[in-house]
Structure formats: structure tokens, C-alpha cells
Design a protein around this motif. Sequence first.
Motif, PDB file in Angstrom:
ATOM      1  N   SER A 178      11.494  -5.447  -0.020  1.00  0.00           N
ATOM      2  CA  SER A 178      11.407  -6.754  -0.669  1.00  0.00           C
ATOM      3  C   SER A 178      10.638  -7.762   0.169  1.00  0.00           C
ATOM      4  N   SER A 179      10.664  -7.636   1.497  1.00  0.00           N
ATOM      5  CA  SER A 179       9.918  -8.546   2.373  1.00  0.00           C
ATOM      6  C   SER A 179       9.717  -7.893   3.731  1.00  0.00           C
ATOM      7  N   LEU A 180       8.848  -8.483   4.517  1.00  0.00           N
ATOM      8  CA  LEU A 180       8.632  -8.018   5.889  1.00  0.00           C
ATOM      9  C   LEU A 180       9.945  -8.030   6.656  1.00  0.00           C
ATOM     10  N   ARG A 181      10.714  -9.095   6.488  1.00  0.00           N
ATOM     11  CA  ARG A 181      11.979  -9.249   7.216  1.00  0.00           C
ATOM     12  C   ARG A 181      12.969  -8.142   6.849  1.00  0.00           C
ATOM     13  N   GLU A 222       4.967  -7.225  15.031  1.00  0.00           N
ATOM     14  CA  GLU A 222       4.486  -5.867  15.310  1.00  0.00           C
ATOM     15  C   GLU A 222       4.400  -5.067  14.004  1.00  0.00           C
ATOM     16  N   LEU A 223       5.417  -5.183  13.168  1.00  0.00           N
ATOM     17  CA  LEU A 223       5.419  -4.490  11.878  1.00  0.00           C
ATOM     18  C   LEU A 223       4.318  -5.044  10.969  1.00  0.00           C
ATOM     19  N   ALA A 224       4.137  -6.348  10.963  1.00  0.00           N
ATOM     20  CA  ALA A 224       3.079  -6.964  10.157  1.00  0.00           C
ATOM     21  C   ALA A 224       1.713  -6.429  10.575  1.00  0.00           C
ATOM     22  N   GLN A 225       1.515  -6.264  11.885  1.00  0.00           N
ATOM     23  CA  GLN A 225       0.246  -5.718  12.375  1.00  0.00           C
ATOM     24  C   GLN A 225       0.063  -4.278  11.901  1.00  0.00           C
ATOM     25  N   LEU A 226       1.145  -3.502  11.911  1.00  0.00           N
ATOM     26  CA  LEU A 226       1.089  -2.126  11.413  1.00  0.00           C
ATOM     27  C   LEU A 226       0.708  -2.112   9.931  1.00  0.00           C
ATOM     28  N   ILE A 227       1.273  -3.019   9.147  1.00  0.00           N
ATOM     29  CA  ILE A 227       0.957  -3.114   7.718  1.00  0.00           C
ATOM     30  C   ILE A 227      -0.528  -3.413   7.524  1.00  0.00           C
ATOM     31  N   VAL A 228      -1.028  -4.424   8.242  1.00  0.00           N
ATOM     32  CA  VAL A 228      -2.437  -4.821   8.113  1.00  0.00           C
ATOM     33  C   VAL A 228      -3.361  -3.675   8.516  1.00  0.00           C
ATOM     34  N   SER A 285       2.482   0.909  -5.246  1.00  0.00           N
ATOM     35  CA  SER A 285       3.247   2.082  -4.814  1.00  0.00           C
ATOM     36  C   SER A 285       2.453   2.975  -3.855  1.00  0.00           C
ATOM     37  N   ILE A 286       1.149   3.057  -4.020  1.00  0.00           N
ATOM     38  CA  ILE A 286       0.319   3.849  -3.107  1.00  0.00           C
ATOM     39  C   ILE A 286       0.335   3.211  -1.709  1.00  0.00           C
ATOM     40  N   ASP A 287       0.221   1.884  -1.660  1.00  0.00           N
ATOM     41  CA  ASP A 287       0.296   1.174  -0.378  1.00  0.00           C
ATOM     42  C   ASP A 287       1.629   1.448   0.307  1.00  0.00           C
ATOM     43  N   ILE A 288       2.701   1.412  -0.473  1.00  0.00           N
ATOM     44  CA  ILE A 288       4.034   1.626   0.090  1.00  0.00           C
ATOM     45  C   ILE A 288       4.151   3.044   0.650  1.00  0.00           C
ATOM     46  N   LEU A 289       3.580   4.032  -0.038  1.00  0.00           N
ATOM     47  CA  LEU A 289       3.584   5.403   0.474  1.00  0.00           C
ATOM     48  C   LEU A 289       2.843   5.497   1.799  1.00  0.00           C
ATOM     49  N   GLU A 290       1.652   4.904   1.863  1.00  0.00           N
ATOM     50  CA  GLU A 290       0.875   4.914   3.106  1.00  0.00           C
ATOM     51  C   GLU A 290       1.636   4.212   4.219  1.00  0.00           C
ATOM     52  N   LEU A 291       2.238   3.094   3.880  1.00  0.00           N
ATOM     53  CA  LEU A 291       3.002   2.330   4.850  1.00  0.00           C
ATOM     54  C   LEU A 291       4.200   3.142   5.352  1.00  0.00           C
ATOM     55  N   ALA A 343       8.213 -13.390   2.352  1.00  0.00           N
ATOM     56  CA  ALA A 343       7.401 -13.217   1.134  1.00  0.00           C
ATOM     57  C   ALA A 343       7.517 -11.783   0.618  1.00  0.00           C
ATOM     58  N   PRO A 344       7.491 -11.615  -0.702  1.00  0.00           N
ATOM     59  CA  PRO A 344       7.564 -10.260  -1.273  1.00  0.00           C
ATOM     60  C   PRO A 344       6.379  -9.407  -0.815  1.00  0.00           C
ATOM     61  N   LEU A 345       6.630  -8.129  -0.584  1.00  0.00           N
ATOM     62  CA  LEU A 345       5.541  -7.214  -0.239  1.00  0.00           C
ATOM     63  C   LEU A 345       4.855  -6.712  -1.505  1.00  0.00           C
ATOM     64  N   TYR A 346       5.627  -6.565  -2.586  1.00  0.00           N
ATOM     65  CA  TYR A 346       5.086  -6.135  -3.882  1.00  0.00           C
ATOM     66  C   TYR A 346       4.554  -7.343  -4.644  1.00  0.00           C
ATOM     67  N   GLY A 347       3.697  -7.069  -5.608  1.00  0.00           N
ATOM     68  CA  GLY A 347       3.319  -8.080  -6.590  1.00  0.00           C
ATOM     69  C   GLY A 347       2.753  -9.368  -6.030  1.00  0.00           C
ATOM     70  N   ASP A 348       3.382 -10.492  -6.393  1.00  0.00           N
ATOM     71  CA  ASP A 348       2.843 -11.814  -6.091  1.00  0.00           C
ATOM     72  C   ASP A 348       2.705 -12.133  -4.620  1.00  0.00           C
ATOM     73  N   GLY A 349       3.555 -11.578  -3.775  1.00  0.00           N
ATOM     74  CA  GLY A 349       3.477 -11.884  -2.347  1.00  0.00           C
ATOM     75  C   GLY A 349       2.246 -11.248  -1.726  1.00  0.00           C
ATOM     76  N   LEU A 350       2.462 -10.129  -1.049  1.00  0.00           N
ATOM     77  CA  LEU A 350       1.371  -9.429  -0.376  1.00  0.00           C
ATOM     78  C   LEU A 350       0.546  -8.604  -1.359  1.00  0.00           C
ATOM     79  N   GLY A 351       1.133  -8.297  -2.515  1.00  0.00           N
ATOM     80  CA  GLY A 351       0.391  -7.596  -3.555  1.00  0.00           C
ATOM     81  C   GLY A 351       0.278  -6.090  -3.346  1.00  0.00           C
ATOM     82  N   LEU A 352       1.183  -5.500  -2.599  1.00  0.00           N
ATOM     83  CA  LEU A 352       1.125  -4.059  -2.382  1.00  0.00           C
ATOM     84  C   LEU A 352       1.553  -3.315  -3.641  1.00  0.00           C
TER      85      LEU A 352
END
Length: 86
Positions: A72-75, A9-15, A42-48, A31-40
Motif C-alpha cells: 500500500s505504501s513505501l512505509r 534505501e528501499l525507495a532507492q531499490l524501487i527506483v 502488477s508487473i512492476d510489483i513482480l519485478e520489485l 503515498a500509494p505504490l499502486y495507481g495514483d501514487g507511484l503508479g506501479l
Amino acid sequence: MAASAQEKELAQLIVTSLNLEITADEIEPEAPLYGDGLGLDSIDILELSLAISKTYGVQLKSDDADNNRIFSSLRSLNRHIQQRRA
């Protein structure tokens, strides 16, 4: 370990909130949300954070010293939300 229903559910909210060109199922729970993982960034994190606040009633502050751990991750993000959910 597969994503839980809450993590999906959270992953769907992120997408949805970030208009990502992947599906929620493609977000690995560890997987990391920043950088190499999802690649988010700071602006993405604010929106999220805004989307999480509206959806779950959980306030995430940009100056929180624990943000690196929380995001650090979805989990870890899901765990943080569930612990503080109204």
C-alpha cells in the motif's frame, strides 16, 4: 513524517530496479505504490518482489492475501520487510 534511512534505501531499490524517472527522495513514505501514487502495476510489483528477495532475503508471494496492505505504501512495504528480514 520524513522517510527513515531504511525507507530511503528501499525507495532507492524501487527506483533502480524499475528504472523510474524520479529520485528516491520523491517517493513519499505514505503515498500509494499502486495507481495514483507511484503508479506501479502488477508487473512492476513482480519485478520489485524479485529485487527485494535478492537484496533483503524476504520472499513476497504474488498470491499473498495481504499484498494490498503490504504494497500500500513505501512505509508499509518497509515495515513488512524489516519484520521478516533474515
